[in-house]
Design a protein around this motif. Structure first.
Motif, PDB file in Angstrom:
ATOM      1  N   UNK A 147       0.830  -1.205   0.000  1.00 18.68           N
ATOM      2  CA  UNK A 147       0.000   0.000   0.000  1.00 18.68           C
ATOM      3  C   UNK A 147       0.868   1.261   0.000  1.00 18.68           C
ATOM      4  N   UNK A 148       1.970   1.198   0.754  1.00 17.35           N
ATOM      5  CA  UNK A 148       2.914   2.319   0.761  1.00 17.35           C
ATOM      6  C   UNK A 148       3.548   2.476  -0.616  1.00 17.35           C
ATOM      7  N   UNK A 149       3.973   1.354  -1.204  1.00 17.12           N
ATOM      8  CA  UNK A 149       4.618   1.384  -2.513  1.00 17.12           C
ATOM      9  C   UNK A 149       3.670   1.877  -3.596  1.00 17.12           C
ATOM     10  N   UNK A 150       2.398   1.518  -3.493  1.00 20.16           N
ATOM     11  CA  UNK A 150       1.406   1.921  -4.495  1.00 20.16           C
ATOM     12  C   UNK A 150       1.384   3.436  -4.687  1.00 20.16           C
ATOM     13  N   UNK A 151       1.528   4.164  -3.595  1.00 17.71           N
ATOM     14  CA  UNK A 151       1.496   5.620  -3.672  1.00 17.71           C
ATOM     15  C   UNK A 151       2.765   6.244  -4.218  1.00 17.71           C
ATOM     16  N   UNK A 152       3.823   5.430  -4.385  1.00 20.44           N
ATOM     17  CA  UNK A 152       5.107   5.959  -4.844  1.00 20.44           C
ATOM     18  C   UNK A 152       5.503   5.470  -6.233  1.00 20.44           C
ATOM     19  N   UNK A 153       4.673   4.652  -6.873  1.00 19.07           N
ATOM     20  CA  UNK A 153       5.050   4.032  -8.143  1.00 19.07           C
ATOM     21  C   UNK A 153       5.443   5.051  -9.212  1.00 19.07           C
ATOM     22  N   UNK A 154       4.720   6.152  -9.281  1.00 22.41           N
ATOM     23  CA  UNK A 154       4.984   7.153 -10.331  1.00 22.41           C
ATOM     24  C   UNK A 154       6.295   7.904 -10.112  1.00 22.41           C
ATOM     25  N   UNK A 155       6.859   7.792  -8.925  1.00 22.25           N
ATOM     26  CA  UNK A 155       8.068   8.561  -8.599  1.00 22.25           C
ATOM     27  C   UNK A 155       9.330   7.680  -8.557  1.00 22.25           C
ATOM     28  N   UNK A 156       9.180   6.419  -8.878  1.00 26.73           N
ATOM     29  CA  UNK A 156      10.304   5.495  -8.780  1.00 26.73           C
ATOM     30  C   UNK A 156      10.745   5.005 -10.157  1.00 26.73           C
ATOM     31  N   UNK A 157      12.034   4.676 -10.264  1.00 28.52           N
ATOM     32  CA  UNK A 157      12.582   4.150 -11.513  1.00 28.52           C
ATOM     33  C   UNK A 157      12.045   2.745 -11.765  1.00 28.52           C
ATOM     34  N   UNK A 158      11.975   2.300 -13.041  1.00 27.28           N
ATOM     35  CA  UNK A 158      11.463   0.958 -13.357  1.00 27.28           C
ATOM     36  C   UNK A 158      12.193  -0.155 -12.602  1.00 27.28           C
ATOM     37  N   UNK A 159      13.506  -0.044 -12.485  1.00 27.65           N
ATOM     38  CA  UNK A 159      14.272  -1.063 -11.767  1.00 27.65           C
ATOM     39  C   UNK A 159      13.870  -1.115 -10.290  1.00 27.65           C
ATOM     40  N   UNK A 160      13.672   0.039  -9.687  1.00 25.47           N
ATOM     41  CA  UNK A 160      13.272   0.098  -8.277  1.00 25.47           C
ATOM     42  C   UNK A 160      11.903  -0.542  -8.077  1.00 25.47           C
ATOM     43  N   UNK A 161      10.966  -0.231  -8.971  1.00 23.41           N
ATOM     44  CA  UNK A 161       9.623  -0.822  -8.893  1.00 23.41           C
ATOM     45  C   UNK A 161       9.703  -2.337  -9.046  1.00 23.41           C
ATOM     46  N   UNK A 162      10.505  -2.804 -10.006  1.00 23.08           N
ATOM     47  CA  UNK A 162      10.604  -4.247 -10.273  1.00 23.08           C
ATOM     48  C   UNK A 162      11.126  -5.016  -9.065  1.00 23.08           C
ATOM     49  N   UNK A 163      12.225  -4.551  -8.470  1.00 23.10           N
ATOM     50  CA  UNK A 163      12.812  -5.287  -7.350  1.00 23.10           C
ATOM     51  C   UNK A 163      11.961  -5.161  -6.088  1.00 23.10           C
TER      52      UNK A 163
END
Length: 397
Positions: A321-337
């Motif tokens: 839930x925390x990550x969901x709110x930050x997806x647009x601000x993170x690099x693709x590699x960060x989101x993937x891992x």
């Protein structure tokens, strides 16, 4: 540079597990290397080909159908609850266990599940060089989840020794439940959720074979088939399955409530001495070196380390839930891992779930093997999550 850090991370995790292995001489390196190669091929297939995504989606659709059938039964008894947009964890993840156990026990009654265990387990064991039952269990966890998979194999588990039982406990830390895949997909990208599921299962087999190496003879490497005298009639079998499911739901619920509450209690004590200090923050500091080894930059590494701490101390839902709110601000590699790491049940409350499951389907004496080896379960869960995230990270930049 960050790609090299990601590659180094795989070696570091494997080295730590090797150092913690109680029986280094019996490690099957051929099986370990084979599994790593297979995982790299699977990750490439799923993340880089259209066919791979289609296959995974078809498999997921079958288990989504199973959950929908379970929800029909739950809705009949709790129509007002199931009509809500947000359904409690008890109804969305625990109650479907009753139907899933019954469904697979029906398959076992007619010999279908036994045949699948034998054939699929044989194929995976040929590739990995590891026992059939453990090999199939790693695949079975892919969508069933740890408690459901253990329940389905309960007849098999009653006839094996404590050392092999520990292997199943260690592997159980690294699964998810098909009943909550939909919840994951509503928060984070589907591709990384589906990539994590098979990787976690194969890594669970790999890590368990290192942390708890067991030599299984050909005579022991069999699938248990109940005799005619042991088999009950069909309706008695499915009725017993439903009662086993209800008992398991109650035990797991108690364990989850207890462990989450215990974490909250510890946080209260810590904040009394140092304002704002929590178990989650402590773990985030401890995991920060591993976050850098995921190939992340400074700010992203600290954020993902924080997510790791949240997941271990509470559960993956809070972290997602925390990550969901930050997806647009993170690099693709960060989101993937990050998504790959969070897609599993590896936390303190899962240890309680596994212990409760062992206690409900076996007996208190055999359950002690879990209580005596909690550190191995936690180490395995974190190592599998890290290893899966690092492998996915190699393909997404």
């Amino acid at each position: 540079m960050y790609f090299l850090l990601n590659m180094l991370g795989v070696l570091v995790v494997m080295s730590i597990i090797y150092l913690c292995s109680p029986n280094k001489k019996n490690l099957k390196w051929k099986a370990i290397i084979t599994l790593l190669v297979v995982e790299l091929l699977i990750t490439w297939f799923m993340l880089s080909t259209t066919i791979g995504s289609w296959v995974i989606n078809q498999i997921a659709s079958f288990f989504t159908w199973l959950i929908s059938c379970a929800n029909d039964g739950i809705s009949f008894v709790f129509p007002s609850v199931m009509a809500n947009e947000q359904i409690d964890f008890f109804f969305s993840a625990l109650m479907p266990i009753i139907f899933i156990i019954t469904f697979f026990d029906i398959l076992s009654y007619f010999g279908i599940m036994t045949w699948i265990i034998d054939k699929v387990g044989w194929m995976i064991s040929k590739i990995s060089g590891l026992p059939k039952l453990e090999s199939f269990f790693s695949i079975q966890m892919m969508f069933l989840g740890n408690t459901e998979a253990l329940a389905v194999l309960r007849q098999q588990l009653t006839v094996i020794g404590n050392q092999r039982l520990l292997t199943f406990g260690i592997m159980s830390m690294s699964s998810i439940s098909g009943s909550i895949i939909g919840a994951y997909l509503s928060m984070v990208p589907a591709a990384y959720v589906f990539a994590a599921i098979p990787l976690n299962c194969l890594n669970a087999l790999l890590i368990a074979s290192m942390l708890n190496p067991v030599n299984v003879s050909k005579e022991e490497d069999i699938v248990y088939v109940p005799t005619k005298e042991e088999r009950k009639d069909f309706f008695s079998t499915i009725s017993d399955s439903m009662l086993v499911g209800v008992k398991m739901v109650i035990v797991i619920m108690a364990m989850v409530i207890g462990y989450v509450a215990l974490t909250a209690g510890v946080n209260g004590i810590l904040s009394f001495f140092i304002d704002g200090l929590t178990v989650q923050k402590i773990f985030s500091i401890l995991f920060s070196p591993f976050a850098f080894l995921l190939g992340l930059s400074g700010s992203d590494a600290m954020y993902v380390a924080q997510l790791m701490g949240i997941k271990l101390a509470t559960n993956e839902f809070v972290a997602l839930l925390d990550l969901k709110g930050q997806l647009d601000h993170l690099a693709p590699h960060t989101v993937a891992v990050a998504v790959t790491f969070l897609t599993s049940f590896a936390n303190f409350s899962t240890v309680g779930m596994i212990y409760g499951t062992f206690n409900s389907i076996l007996d208190e004496e055999k359950s002690k093997i879990i209580g005596k080896n909690v550190w191995k379960l936690l180490l395995s869960g974190m190592a599998v999550s890290l290893l899966s995230a690092m492998i996915v990270g190699l393909f997404v930049w």
